[in-house]
Design an enzyme around this catalytic site. Structure first.
Site, PDB file in Angstrom:
ATOM      1  N   CYS A 157      10.386  35.554  -1.087  1.00 20.05           N
ATOM      2  CA  CYS A 157      10.237  34.229  -1.711  1.00 20.05           C
ATOM      3  C   CYS A 157       9.297  34.241  -2.919  1.00 20.05           C
ATOM      4  CB  CYS A 157       9.754  33.213  -0.680  1.00 20.05           C
ATOM      5  SG  CYS A 157       8.463  33.826   0.398  1.00 20.05           S
TER       6      CYS A 157
ATOM      7  N   HIS B 186       5.369  27.592  -2.609  1.00 17.98           N
ATOM      8  CA  HIS B 186       4.380  28.603  -2.998  1.00 17.98           C
ATOM      9  C   HIS B 186       3.950  28.353  -4.449  1.00 17.98           C
ATOM     10  CE1 HIS B 186       5.393  30.673   0.579  1.00 17.98           C
ATOM     11  NE2 HIS B 186       6.075  31.698   0.098  1.00 17.98           N
TER      12      HIS B 186
END
Ligand code: A2P
Length: 343
Positions: A138, A250
Site C-alpha cells: 500500500c 497512509h
C-alpha cells in the site's frame, strides 16, 4: 478483444479473503465500478465459511478455501495473507484463472508482474503465461503514482520517504485494536496489545512488520525493492515506516532528488495533470491533504510541494491516499479491468 480474457457479458469472479478489511472493500469497489460479473464467489477460511456477505443487495454464502474448486473462475482477487497466497494462488492459476494477489508472496518474483495501472500497465504482459499478478504494498502504490509523472519529466536519482501508516493496513483485527485501546484508556482501563508490537492508541510505533539484518523492517525493504521494480529504474530509495493511530489512509513525507533541473512550481503543474492524482497545495489557505480527506477517496493526494533548500534539484512532497482503496482493493480492481479491456 482483450489479450488476456475472451470478451463476455460477465466474468466469474472469486474474492479470496472476502470477510477481511481489504476483501470487503474489493467487493464494494467491484459494485461501485459495475465490474461485469456473471457469478460472484466470496471465499475465506473455514472460520467464516457458511456465513453470508452482501453484494449489490444480494446475499452470497462464503466458501471454504480449503475445499473450494477454482475450475471455471476467470479472475480471483486474493487478500488472505502471504502463506495462503503461496499455497493457493498457483492452484487457481493452474485451473486457468487470473490471480491478482494483494499479499507480498509473489511481488519480487522475477516471473510475476507487479503492477500499478497508472505507472506500469505494460508489465501485465508477463501474466499471460503464469496468470499470477502481484498488487504492490500500500505505501509503495501511493508513492509511485506520485513519482512516475515527475520521473518521466526528469529522472529521479534518490527518494527518502517516511511513512505515517494507518492501522487498517494491518487488517480488521488491527482496526478493532485501535478502537478498543482508545475506548479503554479514555475510560481509565488497561489497553490490551495483540496485533501491534506496542500500544497504538495515543502512540506512534516506528516498526511495521519484522526487523531484517541491518536494521530496516520488512515494510521498509518492500518500499525500496518494489519501487525499483515498478519504476524499472535504478533509483536509490530509503524508507522509515511508522504506524500512527489513524484508522484509514497512509501519509508519506517524500524527499526527492532529481538528475537534472526540477523545481516546486514545475512539479506542481506536472502532478496537477497526472492521472489518479489530486493536488491540494495552498499554504496561504492552510490547505494540504490529510487522512480525513483521503479516506474513502480514490485519488492519491499531494501537497506541501516545496523546494528542498538544503540540496539542488530536490523537492519535498506530502502524499496521502486511502491505503485500503488505492493502496489495495482499488488497485487490484483496476488491474482486473485491464484484464477484460480491449487492447
Ligand atoms: P476469515 O474471516 O475466515 O478468517 P484481515 O486482513 O482483515 O484480517 O482479513 C483476512 C482475510 O483473509 C479474511 O477474509 C480471512 O478469512 C482470510 N483468511 C485468513 N487466513 C485464511 C486461510 N488460511 N484461508 C482462507 N482465508 C483466510
Amino acid at each position: 478483444m482483450s489479450e488476456f480474457l475472451p470478451e463476455k457479458d460477465g466474468y466469474v469472479v472469486a474474492v479470496v479473503g472476502a470477510t477481511g478489511a481489504v476483501g470487503q472493500t474489493m467487493l464494494e469497489i467491484l459494485a461501485e465500478r459495475n465490474f461485469p460479473i456473471s457469478k460472484l464467489i466470496p471465499v475465506a477460511s473455514s472460520r467464516s465459511a457458511g456465513s453470508t456477505i452482501e453484494f449489490k443487495d444480494k446475499d452470497y454464502v462464503v466458501q471454504d478455501l480449503d475445499t473450494f474448486d477454482p475450475a471455471g473462475v476467470d479472475i480471483a482477487l486474493f487478500s488472505a495473507g502471504g502463506s495462503t497466497s503461496k499455497e493457493f494462488a498457483p492452484r487457481f492459476a493452474a485451473a486457468g484463472c487470473y490471480v491478482i494477489d494483494n499479499s507480498s508472496a509473489w511481488r519480487m518474483d522475477d516471473n510475476v508482474a507487479l503492477v500499478v495501472p497508472e505507472v506500469n500497465p505494460h508489465a501485465l504482459a508477463m501474466a499471460r503465461d503464469n496468470k499470477i499478478i502481484a498488487n504492490p504494498n500500500c505505501s509503495t502504490i501511493q508513492m509511485v503514482v506520485a513519482l512516475k509523472p515527475l520521473h518521466d519529466a526528469v529522472p529521479i536519482k534518490r527518494v527518502v520517504v517516511s511513512t505515517y501508516q494507518a492501522v487498517s493496513g494491518a487488517g480488521s483485527k488491527a482496526i478493532h485494536e485501535l478502537a478498543d485501546q482508545t475506548r479503554n484508556l479514555l475510560s481509565g482501563e488497561d489497553a490490551e496489545t495483540d496485533v501491534f508490537p506496542a500500544r497504538i492508541a495515543f502512540n506512534v510505533i516506528p516498526q511495521i512488520d519484522t526487523f531484517l539484518e541491518g536494521g530496516y523492517t520488512k515494510e521498509e525493504r518492500k518500499m525500496i525493492d518494489e519501487t525499483r521494480k515498478i519504476m524499472e529504474a535504478d533509483i536509490a530509495v530509503t524508507a522509515t515506516a511508522v504506524r500512527v493511530p489513524v484508522f484509514y489512509a497512509h501519509s508519506e513525507a517524500v524527499n526527492l532528488t532529481f538528475s537534472g533541473a526540477m523545481d516546486a512550481d514545475r512539479a506542481r503543474n506536472i502532478l496537477a495533470d497526472a492521472e489518479g492524482i489530486c493536488v491540494l497545495d495552498d499554504p496561504k489557505g492552510e490547505e494540504y491533504p490529510m487522512p480525513s480527506d483521503a479516506a474513502g477517496s480514490d485519488f492519491v493526494w499531494v501537497g506541501r510541494i516545496r523546494n528542498d533548500d538544503s540540496c539542488p534539484n530536490s523537492l519535498h512532497l506530502w502524499v496521502v491516499a486511502d491505503n485500503v482503496r488505492k493502496g489495495a482493493a482499488l488497485n487490484a480492481v483496476q488491474i482486473a479491468e485491464i484484464l477484460i479491456t480491449d487492447s
